[in-house]
Design an enzyme around this catalytic site. Structure first.
Site, PDB file in Angstrom:
ATOM      1  N   HIS A 242      37.084  85.139 -95.038  1.00 36.68           N
ATOM      2  CA  HIS A 242      38.232  85.931 -94.560  1.00 36.68           C
ATOM      3  C   HIS A 242      39.419  85.681 -95.484  1.00 36.68           C
ATOM      4  O   HIS A 242      39.677  84.541 -95.866  1.00 36.68           O
ATOM      5  CB  HIS A 242      38.573  85.492 -93.131  1.00 36.68           C
ATOM      6  CG  HIS A 242      39.593  86.355 -92.463  1.00 36.68           C
ATOM      7  ND1 HIS A 242      40.936  86.263 -92.741  1.00 36.68           N
ATOM      8  CD2 HIS A 242      39.465  87.336 -91.532  1.00 36.68           C
ATOM      9  CE1 HIS A 242      41.594  87.155 -92.012  1.00 36.68           C
ATOM     10  NE2 HIS A 242      40.728  87.816 -91.262  1.00 36.68           N
ATOM     11  N   CYS A 280      39.552  92.400 -94.602  1.00 34.27           N
ATOM     12  CA  CYS A 280      40.547  92.494 -93.528  1.00 34.27           C
ATOM     13  C   CYS A 280      41.756  93.268 -94.043  1.00 34.27           C
ATOM     14  O   CYS A 280      42.529  92.759 -94.861  1.00 34.27           O
ATOM     15  CB  CYS A 280      40.952  91.091 -93.065  1.00 34.27           C
ATOM     16  SG  CYS A 280      42.298  91.108 -91.866  1.00 34.27           S
ATOM     17  N   HIS A 307      37.626  93.963 -90.769  1.00 38.73           N
ATOM     18  CA  HIS A 307      38.659  93.941 -89.721  1.00 38.73           C
ATOM     19  C   HIS A 307      39.598  95.084 -90.052  1.00 38.73           C
ATOM     20  O   HIS A 307      40.206  95.083 -91.129  1.00 38.73           O
ATOM     21  CB  HIS A 307      39.497  92.656 -89.804  1.00 38.73           C
ATOM     22  CG  HIS A 307      38.785  91.414 -89.367  1.00 38.73           C
ATOM     23  ND1 HIS A 307      39.375  90.180 -89.416  1.00 38.73           N
ATOM     24  CD2 HIS A 307      37.548  91.227 -88.840  1.00 38.73           C
ATOM     25  CE1 HIS A 307      38.530  89.268 -88.954  1.00 38.73           C
ATOM     26  NE2 HIS A 307      37.409  89.869 -88.608  1.00 38.73           N
ATOM     27  N   ASP A 360      41.043  95.080 -85.268  1.00 37.82           N
ATOM     28  CA  ASP A 360      41.620  93.733 -85.319  1.00 37.82           C
ATOM     29  C   ASP A 360      42.995  93.777 -84.663  1.00 37.82           C
ATOM     30  O   ASP A 360      43.793  94.667 -84.932  1.00 37.82           O
ATOM     31  CB  ASP A 360      41.733  93.319 -86.787  1.00 37.82           C
ATOM     32  CG  ASP A 360      42.124  91.861 -86.954  1.00 37.82           C
ATOM     33  OD1 ASP A 360      41.916  91.078 -86.018  1.00 37.82           O
ATOM     34  OD2 ASP A 360      42.637  91.517 -88.039  1.00 37.82           O
ATOM     35  N   HIS A 361      43.263  92.791 -83.861  1.00 36.96           N
ATOM     36  CA  HIS A 361      44.536  92.711 -83.115  1.00 36.96           C
ATOM     37  C   HIS A 361      44.829  94.069 -82.460  1.00 36.96           C
ATOM     38  O   HIS A 361      43.974  94.929 -82.403  1.00 36.96           O
ATOM     39  CB  HIS A 361      45.687  92.280 -84.026  1.00 36.96           C
ATOM     40  CG  HIS A 361      45.440  90.906 -84.622  1.00 36.96           C
ATOM     41  ND1 HIS A 361      46.320  90.287 -85.454  1.00 36.96           N
ATOM     42  CD2 HIS A 361      44.415  90.034 -84.490  1.00 36.96           C
ATOM     43  CE1 HIS A 361      45.854  89.104 -85.818  1.00 36.96           C
ATOM     44  NE2 HIS A 361      44.688  88.937 -85.244  1.00 36.96           N
ATOM     45  N   TYR A 377      45.102  89.790 -79.174  1.00 35.46           N
ATOM     46  CA  TYR A 377      43.837  90.357 -78.695  1.00 35.46           C
ATOM     47  C   TYR A 377      43.926  91.041 -77.326  1.00 35.46           C
ATOM     48  O   TYR A 377      43.128  90.769 -76.430  1.00 35.46           O
ATOM     49  CB  TYR A 377      42.742  89.279 -78.699  1.00 35.46           C
ATOM     50  CG  TYR A 377      42.362  88.902 -80.107  1.00 35.46           C
ATOM     51  CD1 TYR A 377      41.377  89.616 -80.789  1.00 35.46           C
ATOM     52  CD2 TYR A 377      43.025  87.895 -80.788  1.00 35.46           C
ATOM     53  CE1 TYR A 377      41.049  89.303 -82.111  1.00 35.46           C
ATOM     54  CE2 TYR A 377      42.707  87.579 -82.110  1.00 35.46           C
ATOM     55  CZ  TYR A 377      41.717  88.295 -82.751  1.00 35.46           C
ATOM     56  OH  TYR A 377      41.412  87.998 -84.054  1.00 35.46           O
TER      57      TYR A 377
HETATM   58  C1  DNO Z   1      43.025  85.909 -86.272  1.00 32.12           C
HETATM   59  C2  DNO Z   1      41.776  85.994 -87.034  1.00 32.12           C
HETATM   60  C3  DNO Z   1      41.457  84.726 -87.810  1.00 32.12           C
HETATM   61  C4  DNO Z   1      40.040  84.807 -88.358  1.00 32.12           C
HETATM   62  C5  DNO Z   1      39.655  83.621 -89.195  1.00 32.12           C
HETATM   63  C6  DNO Z   1      38.300  83.815 -89.817  1.00 32.12           C
HETATM   64  O1  DNO Z   1      43.247  86.710 -85.412  1.00 32.12           O
HETATM   65  O2  DNO Z   1      41.758  87.095 -87.876  1.00 32.12           O
HETATM   66  O3  DNO Z   1      41.594  83.634 -86.975  1.00 32.12           O
HETATM   67  O4  DNO Z   1      39.159  84.859 -87.293  1.00 32.12           O
HETATM   68  O5  DNO Z   1      40.578  83.409 -90.208  1.00 32.12           O
HETATM   69  O6  DNO Z   1      37.782  82.597 -90.240  1.00 32.12           O
END
Ligand code: DNO
Length: 403
Positions: A242, A280, A307, A360-361, A377
């Protein structure tokens, strides 16, 4: 074929249940064994408990997010060989259970950083915010990291001083707690929130990197990859790193996963498809030099997980998160590039041609205010993003077919 519709689920204690995910049309569940302490082996029976629960609801465990890389591996301390052996064993156990994608990161000490977890949008929604001057205020005046002033330009330090002066002691404490504990707690952060002097223990952790610069951290990542990628390969597991969030150095710590060059460097350390990346959009886009479409075009074959998240950018190093297809990132060409990558893979005979994506989020909205959720989340905000991104994919697929 659309990207594999996935969702981050925090296990049996999550307020969103597997039956909910099934109803939402989720195909792949993204989760981790959050109850296993960082650095310990993930036992087969524990993996199978989660896997069979997911499968009993008609979905698959599509990605492990994350199998955490312990600080001892990142710093290569005396315990690093034991920790790497445990990591390998966990990969073998996951592979034996048929789990094929493992996300991890190599960010020192802090996994991700925001200066506000509850920024109010004009319409009453809530998102997370990163403000560089507020972060400098935390670093220089609240945490009082030795030498921190020299990491910031004068203009930011001046702003930071104003920021800290405008804050009550309680606000200052909340800022520190959010950065060190609250945003890290649900992903097994390094500092336990119940430690009375948590800022002091945090400073101690930062100190473990005093001899580790960018080159040394790169070397440590390279050594880690050389050890674990062959095991991932034998176990049928794709690893995917990531990016740094945000993608620039914080707290004097080196950052090595922030740009296209960094990603290419990582992919070149071990030339194997099993040495891959988590694409991401939210993290990578904050480095305004990054061209996201180009990253997909260049490194597409190594993207094992994506993401999708959007941001609104203000000056340099200041942004807040936003609705998935709103904001300053144009999702259309990025999603199109990902769908084209799937087509390329399918045509080349790759079986793993589907790329799992998760919204994501998300913006906290409506009933999210009545539910408990980890920072970033919320259910409704993410579900809205999932629906929008799914509609966008459907339209792009039609367009690609007609071409
Ligand atoms: C936060 C996430 C991170 C992600 C880690 C992957 O919301 O995007 O915590 O899970 O960095 O290792």
């Amino acid at each position: 074929m659309a990207l594999e519709k996935s969702w981050r689920w925090f296990g049996f204690g999550d307020s969103v249940k597997l039956t909910d995910l099934q109803q939402m049309g989720i195909e792949g569940v993204v989760t981790a064994l959050h109850h296993i302490p960082n650095g310990e082996v993930w036992p087969v029976d524990e993996i199978l408990k989660v896997k069979s629960a997911i499968e009993a609801h008609g979905m698959r465990w599509t990605v492990v997010e994350s199998l955490p890389v312990s600080e001892g591996i990142k710093t290569r301390n005396n315990d690093c060989h034991r920790l790497i052996a445990n990591y390998k064993q966990s990969l073998q156990n996951l592979g034996a259970c048929g789990i094929d994608t493992v996300c991890y990161n190599f960010m020192p000490v802090l996994d991700w950083v925001r200066t506000s977890l509850h920024y109010q949008l004009p319409d009453g929604g809530e998102v997370m915010y990163f403000d560089y001057a507020t972060f400098a205020a935390f670093d220089v005046f609240i945490l009082k990291r030795p030498g921190a002033e020299s990491d910031y330009p004068k203009e930011i330090l001046d702003k930071a001083e104003k920021v800290v002066r405008s804050m009550s002691l309680e606000d200052q404490e909340n800022l520190a707690r959010n950065i060190i504990v609250v945003s890290q707690g649900f992903i097994d952060g390094v500092v336990d929130g119940s430690t009375p002097d948590y800022k002091k223990s945090f400073l101690k952790f930062l100190g473990t990197y005093s001899q580790i610069d960018r080159d040394q951290l790169r070397e440590n990542l390279s050594l880690f990859l050389q050890e674990v990628v062959p095991v991932a390969e034998e176990s049928g597991v794709n690893l995917c790193i990531h990016p740094d969030d945000p993608p620039f150095p914080v707290l004097g710590l080196p950052r090595i996963v922030s740009s296209q060059d960094d990603l290419e460097w990582i992919c070149n350390q071990v030339d194997s498809i099993h040495n891959g990346i988590t694409f991401c959009t939210g993290s990578l886009s904050v480095n305004r030099q990054n061209n996201l479409e180009q990253i997909v075009e260049k490194l597409g074959s190594r993207i094992h997980f994506t993401h999708l998240r959007n941001n609104v950018f203000f000056g340099n190093r200041e942004f807040h998160e936003y609705g998935h297809i709103e904001g300053d990132i144009d999702m259309y060409p990025i999603v199109k590039a990902l769908l084209k990558e799937q087509i390329r893979r399918k045509e080349s005979g790759r079986k793993d041609y589907r790329i799992p994506f998760r919204p994501d989020h998300g913006v906290k909205m409506l009933d999210d205010y009545t539910r408990s959720a980890n920072p970033g989340y919320p259910l409704i905000g993410r579900l809205k993003g999932l629906a929008e991104l799914s509609g966008m994919q459907m339209a792009i697929e039609r367009e690609l077919k007609a071409m």
